[in-house]
Write a protein that holds these residues in place. Sequence first.
Motif, PDB file in Angstrom:
ATOM      1  N   PHE A   4      18.118 -27.996   5.605  1.00 42.60           N
ATOM      2  CA  PHE A   4      17.310 -26.974   4.952  1.00 42.60           C
ATOM      3  C   PHE A   4      16.850 -25.893   5.928  1.00 42.60           C
ATOM      4  CE2 PHE A   4      16.616 -30.884   2.511  1.00 42.60           C
ATOM      5  CZ  PHE A   4      16.989 -30.452   1.251  1.00 42.60           C
ATOM      6  N   ARG A   5      17.413 -25.852   7.091  1.00 38.56           N
ATOM      7  CA  ARG A   5      16.925 -24.919   8.100  1.00 38.56           C
ATOM      8  C   ARG A   5      17.138 -23.469   7.672  1.00 38.56           C
ATOM      9  NH1 ARG A   5      19.998 -27.226  13.247  1.00 38.56           N
ATOM     10  NH2 ARG A   5      21.539 -27.476  11.583  1.00 38.56           N
ATOM     11  N   GLU A   6      16.118 -22.649   7.875  1.00 36.81           N
ATOM     12  CA  GLU A   6      16.193 -21.217   7.649  1.00 36.81           C
ATOM     13  C   GLU A   6      15.563 -20.512   8.834  1.00 36.81           C
ATOM     14  OE1 GLU A   6      14.734 -19.884   3.862  1.00 36.81           O
ATOM     15  OE2 GLU A   6      15.303 -21.755   2.863  1.00 36.81           O
ATOM     16  N   ARG A   7      16.099 -19.380   9.171  1.00 33.70           N
ATOM     17  CA  ARG A   7      15.574 -18.612  10.297  1.00 33.70           C
ATOM     18  C   ARG A   7      14.614 -17.548   9.781  1.00 33.70           C
ATOM     19  NH1 ARG A   7      17.497 -14.144  13.238  1.00 33.70           N
ATOM     20  NH2 ARG A   7      19.426 -14.141  11.994  1.00 33.70           N
ATOM     21  N   TYR A   8      13.448 -17.504  10.357  1.00 35.83           N
ATOM     22  CA  TYR A   8      12.420 -16.558   9.952  1.00 35.83           C
ATOM     23  C   TYR A   8      12.796 -15.142  10.390  1.00 35.83           C
ATOM     24  CZ  TYR A   8       7.913 -14.106  10.010  1.00 35.83           C
ATOM     25  OH  TYR A   8       6.912 -13.189   9.829  1.00 35.83           O
ATOM     26  N   ILE A   9      12.646 -14.175   9.445  1.00 35.48           N
ATOM     27  CA  ILE A   9      12.960 -12.776   9.746  1.00 35.48           C
ATOM     28  C   ILE A   9      11.707 -11.911   9.775  1.00 35.48           C
ATOM     29  CG2 ILE A   9      14.296 -10.759   9.040  1.00 35.48           C
ATOM     30  CD1 ILE A   9      15.971 -13.144  10.008  1.00 35.48           C
ATOM     31  N   GLY A  10      10.876 -11.993   8.731  1.00 36.72           N
ATOM     32  CA  GLY A  10       9.690 -11.144   8.708  1.00 36.72           C
ATOM     33  C   GLY A  10       8.834 -11.417   7.489  1.00 36.72           C
ATOM     34  N   LYS A  28      -1.027  -8.489  -5.613  1.00 39.21           N
ATOM     35  CA  LYS A  28      -0.855  -8.662  -4.176  1.00 39.21           C
ATOM     36  C   LYS A  28       0.045  -9.878  -3.905  1.00 39.21           C
ATOM     37  CE  LYS A  28      -3.835  -5.400  -3.057  1.00 39.21           C
ATOM     38  NZ  LYS A  28      -3.410  -4.153  -2.365  1.00 39.21           N
ATOM     39  N   PHE A  29       1.107  -9.657  -3.162  1.00 36.12           N
ATOM     40  CA  PHE A  29       2.001 -10.736  -2.773  1.00 36.12           C
ATOM     41  C   PHE A  29       2.362 -10.611  -1.300  1.00 36.12           C
ATOM     42  CE2 PHE A  29       2.598 -11.219  -7.293  1.00 36.12           C
ATOM     43  CZ  PHE A  29       2.886 -12.560  -7.441  1.00 36.12           C
ATOM     44  N   ILE A  30       2.695 -11.753  -0.728  1.00 38.98           N
ATOM     45  CA  ILE A  30       3.312 -11.797   0.597  1.00 38.98           C
ATOM     46  C   ILE A  30       4.803 -11.990   0.383  1.00 38.98           C
ATOM     47  CG2 ILE A  30       3.500 -13.059   2.766  1.00 38.98           C
ATOM     48  CD1 ILE A  30       0.567 -13.916   2.373  1.00 38.98           C
ATOM     49  N   LEU A  31       5.604 -11.060   0.855  1.00 42.84           N
ATOM     50  CA  LEU A  31       7.049 -11.197   0.780  1.00 42.84           C
ATOM     51  C   LEU A  31       7.544 -11.723   2.114  1.00 42.84           C
ATOM     52  CD1 LEU A  31       6.677  -9.663  -1.841  1.00 42.84           C
ATOM     53  CD2 LEU A  31       8.683  -8.285  -1.272  1.00 42.84           C
ATOM     54  N   CYS A  32       8.109 -12.917   2.087  1.00 39.21           N
ATOM     55  CA  CYS A  32       8.603 -13.571   3.301  1.00 39.21           C
ATOM     56  C   CYS A  32      10.123 -13.598   3.252  1.00 39.21           C
ATOM     57  CB  CYS A  32       8.039 -14.985   3.410  1.00 39.21           C
ATOM     58  SG  CYS A  32       8.701 -15.919   4.814  1.00 39.21           S
ATOM     59  N   LEU A  33      10.753 -13.076   4.292  1.00 44.67           N
ATOM     60  CA  LEU A  33      12.206 -12.996   4.360  1.00 44.67           C
ATOM     61  C   LEU A  33      12.744 -13.941   5.427  1.00 44.67           C
ATOM     62  CD1 LEU A  33      14.851 -11.518   3.495  1.00 44.67           C
ATOM     63  CD2 LEU A  33      14.392  -9.889   5.356  1.00 44.67           C
ATOM     64  N   SER A  34      13.677 -14.810   5.010  1.00 51.55           N
ATOM     65  CA  SER A  34      14.419 -15.639   5.954  1.00 51.55           C
ATOM     66  C   SER A  34      15.854 -15.138   5.993  1.00 51.55           C
ATOM     67  CB  SER A  34      14.365 -17.111   5.545  1.00 51.55           C
ATOM     68  OG  SER A  34      15.207 -17.346   4.425  1.00 51.55           O
ATOM     69  N   ASP A  35      16.693 -15.795   6.757  1.00 51.95           N
ATOM     70  CA  ASP A  35      18.081 -15.361   6.833  1.00 51.95           C
ATOM     71  C   ASP A  35      18.878 -15.735   5.591  1.00 51.95           C
ATOM     72  OD1 ASP A  35      18.029 -18.050   7.286  1.00 51.95           O
ATOM     73  OD2 ASP A  35      19.438 -18.019   8.961  1.00 51.95           O
ATOM     74  N   CYS A  74      21.526  -8.323  -6.270  1.00 52.03           N
ATOM     75  CA  CYS A  74      22.634  -7.511  -6.782  1.00 52.03           C
ATOM     76  C   CYS A  74      22.354  -6.020  -6.736  1.00 52.03           C
ATOM     77  CB  CYS A  74      22.980  -7.932  -8.212  1.00 52.03           C
ATOM     78  SG  CYS A  74      21.612  -7.821  -9.390  1.00 52.03           S
ATOM     79  N   GLY A  75      21.166  -5.601  -6.343  1.00 50.94           N
ATOM     80  CA  GLY A  75      20.905  -4.174  -6.270  1.00 50.94           C
ATOM     81  C   GLY A  75      19.577  -3.840  -5.639  1.00 50.94           C
ATOM     82  N   ILE A  76      19.547  -2.730  -4.894  1.00 44.01           N
ATOM     83  CA  ILE A  76      18.315  -2.174  -4.320  1.00 44.01           C
ATOM     84  C   ILE A  76      18.277  -0.694  -4.660  1.00 44.01           C
ATOM     85  CG2 ILE A  76      17.029  -1.613  -2.231  1.00 44.01           C
ATOM     86  CD1 ILE A  76      18.074  -4.055  -0.923  1.00 44.01           C
ATOM     87  N   THR A  77      17.166  -0.247  -5.233  1.00 41.44           N
ATOM     88  CA  THR A  77      16.974   1.170  -5.521  1.00 41.44           C
ATOM     89  C   THR A  77      15.825   1.685  -4.672  1.00 41.44           C
ATOM     90  OG1 THR A  77      17.771   0.932  -7.800  1.00 41.44           O
ATOM     91  CG2 THR A  77      16.449   2.875  -7.299  1.00 41.44           C
ATOM     92  N   ILE A  78      16.083   2.744  -3.922  1.00 38.58           N
ATOM     93  CA  ILE A  78      15.065   3.357  -3.075  1.00 38.58           C
ATOM     94  C   ILE A  78      14.300   4.380  -3.905  1.00 38.58           C
ATOM     95  CG2 ILE A  78      14.622   4.664  -0.967  1.00 38.58           C
ATOM     96  CD1 ILE A  78      17.338   3.669   0.061  1.00 38.58           C
ATOM     97  N   GLY A  79      12.987   4.243  -3.951  1.00 38.43           N
ATOM     98  CA  GLY A  79      12.168   5.165  -4.717  1.00 38.43           C
ATOM     99  C   GLY A  79      12.118   6.537  -4.092  1.00 38.43           C
ATOM    100  N   LEU A 108      13.524  -2.458   4.105  1.00 41.39           N
ATOM    101  CA  LEU A 108      14.893  -2.217   3.655  1.00 41.39           C
ATOM    102  C   LEU A 108      15.904  -2.575   4.733  1.00 41.39           C
ATOM    103  CD1 LEU A 108      16.865  -1.058   1.551  1.00 41.39           C
ATOM    104  CD2 LEU A 108      16.462   1.201   2.545  1.00 41.39           C
ATOM    105  N   GLN A 109      15.642  -2.183   5.957  1.00 42.27           N
ATOM    106  CA  GLN A 109      16.574  -2.480   7.048  1.00 42.27           C
ATOM    107  C   GLN A 109      16.711  -3.975   7.279  1.00 42.27           C
ATOM    108  OE1 GLN A 109      14.849  -0.172  10.252  1.00 42.27           O
ATOM    109  NE2 GLN A 109      16.183   1.587   9.854  1.00 42.27           N
ATOM    110  N   LYS A 110      15.586  -4.694   7.217  1.00 39.56           N
ATOM    111  CA  LYS A 110      15.629  -6.138   7.452  1.00 39.56           C
ATOM    112  C   LYS A 110      16.416  -6.859   6.364  1.00 39.56           C
ATOM    113  CE  LYS A 110      13.073  -6.629  11.223  1.00 39.56           C
ATOM    114  NZ  LYS A 110      11.679  -7.063  11.126  1.00 39.56           N
ATOM    115  N   ILE A 111      16.124  -6.526   5.112  1.00 36.45           N
ATOM    116  CA  ILE A 111      16.785  -7.252   4.031  1.00 36.45           C
ATOM    117  C   ILE A 111      18.254  -6.852   3.913  1.00 36.45           C
ATOM    118  CG2 ILE A 111      16.245  -5.628   2.145  1.00 36.45           C
ATOM    119  CD1 ILE A 111      15.610  -8.112   0.423  1.00 36.45           C
ATOM    120  N   GLN A 112      18.568  -5.601   4.202  1.00 38.11           N
ATOM    121  CA  GLN A 112      19.949  -5.151   4.104  1.00 38.11           C
ATOM    122  C   GLN A 112      20.829  -5.801   5.170  1.00 38.11           C
ATOM    123  OE1 GLN A 112      20.401  -0.920   4.437  1.00 38.11           O
ATOM    124  NE2 GLN A 112      22.594  -0.944   3.982  1.00 38.11           N
TER     125      GLN A 112
END
Length: 497
Positions: free
Chosen positions: A180-186, A232-239, A290-295, A334-338
């Motif tokens: 279950f290992r995941e690498r922390y990104i941000g 309010k949410f915390i968005l946590c991104l792993s690899d 499946c998609g990202i739209t930049i506001g 955006l850069q991190k998730i992309q």
Amino acid sequence: VKDLIQGHPDPNNDGISLSPDDDTPLLALSKDQESKEEEDTSLSDFSQVDAKATDLIPKNSIFGGIWEQSYRDNVTRKNEAFLGPNVSTERTTPELLDFNALEANSQYDGPSDYGPLFVSSDLDLYFDSFIFQRNSSRDDLNVRSSEETAAPRIQLFKFDRDLLNRKGQHGVALPLATDFRERYIGVWKLDVMAMGPYAQARLSPIKVPKRGFHGGSVTHAGKDVMVSESRKFILCLSDSALYFIIDDSISPQKSAGTERSFPSRIPPNSTFADAYWPHAVIRHPLLTLCGITIGFQFQKLILRFCVGNATTSTSLDYTYVILTSNKLQTVSFLQKIQSHVVTDGTHPGIGAVIDNDDKTFLDALGAPRSNESPSHYQIVHQIWKRGDREASRRAFVLTDSKVYLLDETYTGDGTKPDAEKDKKKKLGDVSFAIVDSARLSHVTEVRAANEDPRKITLVILPQNKLKRSHRWRLVCNDGEGAERLIDDVRRAIGIMA
């Protein structure tokens, strides 16, 4: 596949189809009247919307009770049924691993110097040093126990944990996972709005009274008109995944005594040594993005996840509007998730689906018909000097000749469920209604407040000399945004002069 995915409701069902508003471009319209508004969506209607989304789930499927039940509660009962209540589960398979016990018995095992630090002040360090476990002796942190299988210390709902156990993506169920290992990104603290019934079944929206320019509640047929507000949410991104972690006091479950309910936020003023687990209301594997739209002008992002449905050939659309109100924060996220979204060889990578909503934004604003060119757009909140009223989210727009204060709503946010019939629009498309506007020649002053650098005031002359000047009191996301707004307005006034 059916053991894991069966039970997703069909999004083409007539009873759950959500479509956008049929609004006309608004720079060409007159200002909304506070007494003449759309159909009311009351607080009782809000609970019905949630119940409606939940009722879409077939009762005989794996989704039964899924929204109210955490994986930790389900797995505890499963352990007792198969092994007996007194049998230890320390070395059972990952499917029977008791995450309830792991969270209840959690102890901080990071560097001792970090123990007194406040989680709210050092959130990134907390996730990096404790939530995402390291199992290499060469790391600066202590070695974690193998029984915990190096899974992030994030509590999940049962369905999310089941998918994680089998690493199933796009409707493909794989054998039981053991790693279950995941690498922390941000990690980011952001305002999030869920669009459509599937996303709102997990991220329950907030309904607040709609307020006019002077702060009074907008009514229709004697009832307050309600609008959706962000949470309010915390968005946590792993690899490998994006976690939506609750970060407000709103929870569908009540705490029993001193025990922390699920889902709930990490308690305020907690320290690293308290070893609290964050609670994620949903976990989306990056492979389902499946998609990202930049506001427009990087004020927001729209994330679209497509979750496979084994019962039909369609997929379920989970859409979220991320209100950053800050270009640098938007670009950073955006850069991190992309950079961490990959292709599995069958489905396109993120480079094929990234776009922007400039055309949708300008069409909704009515710019093509009014021949006005927006030079500044910013998501702000309007406040009032008197009265105990919560701030109202607005959109500030500066053109070459006017300033606008607008109400901003999104297709699928639940504000106008009866009007969402237009199939041409997508979840997250924006609509506007004018709250107030003024010619630049009537803006006599724009200044920052002394007590808070995020607050600004615009003083505007009336069109009728018999009336007195009125003020727009606005709060920006940060001091940098307020400074940029002030500079752009002053520059536009100077050009007009």
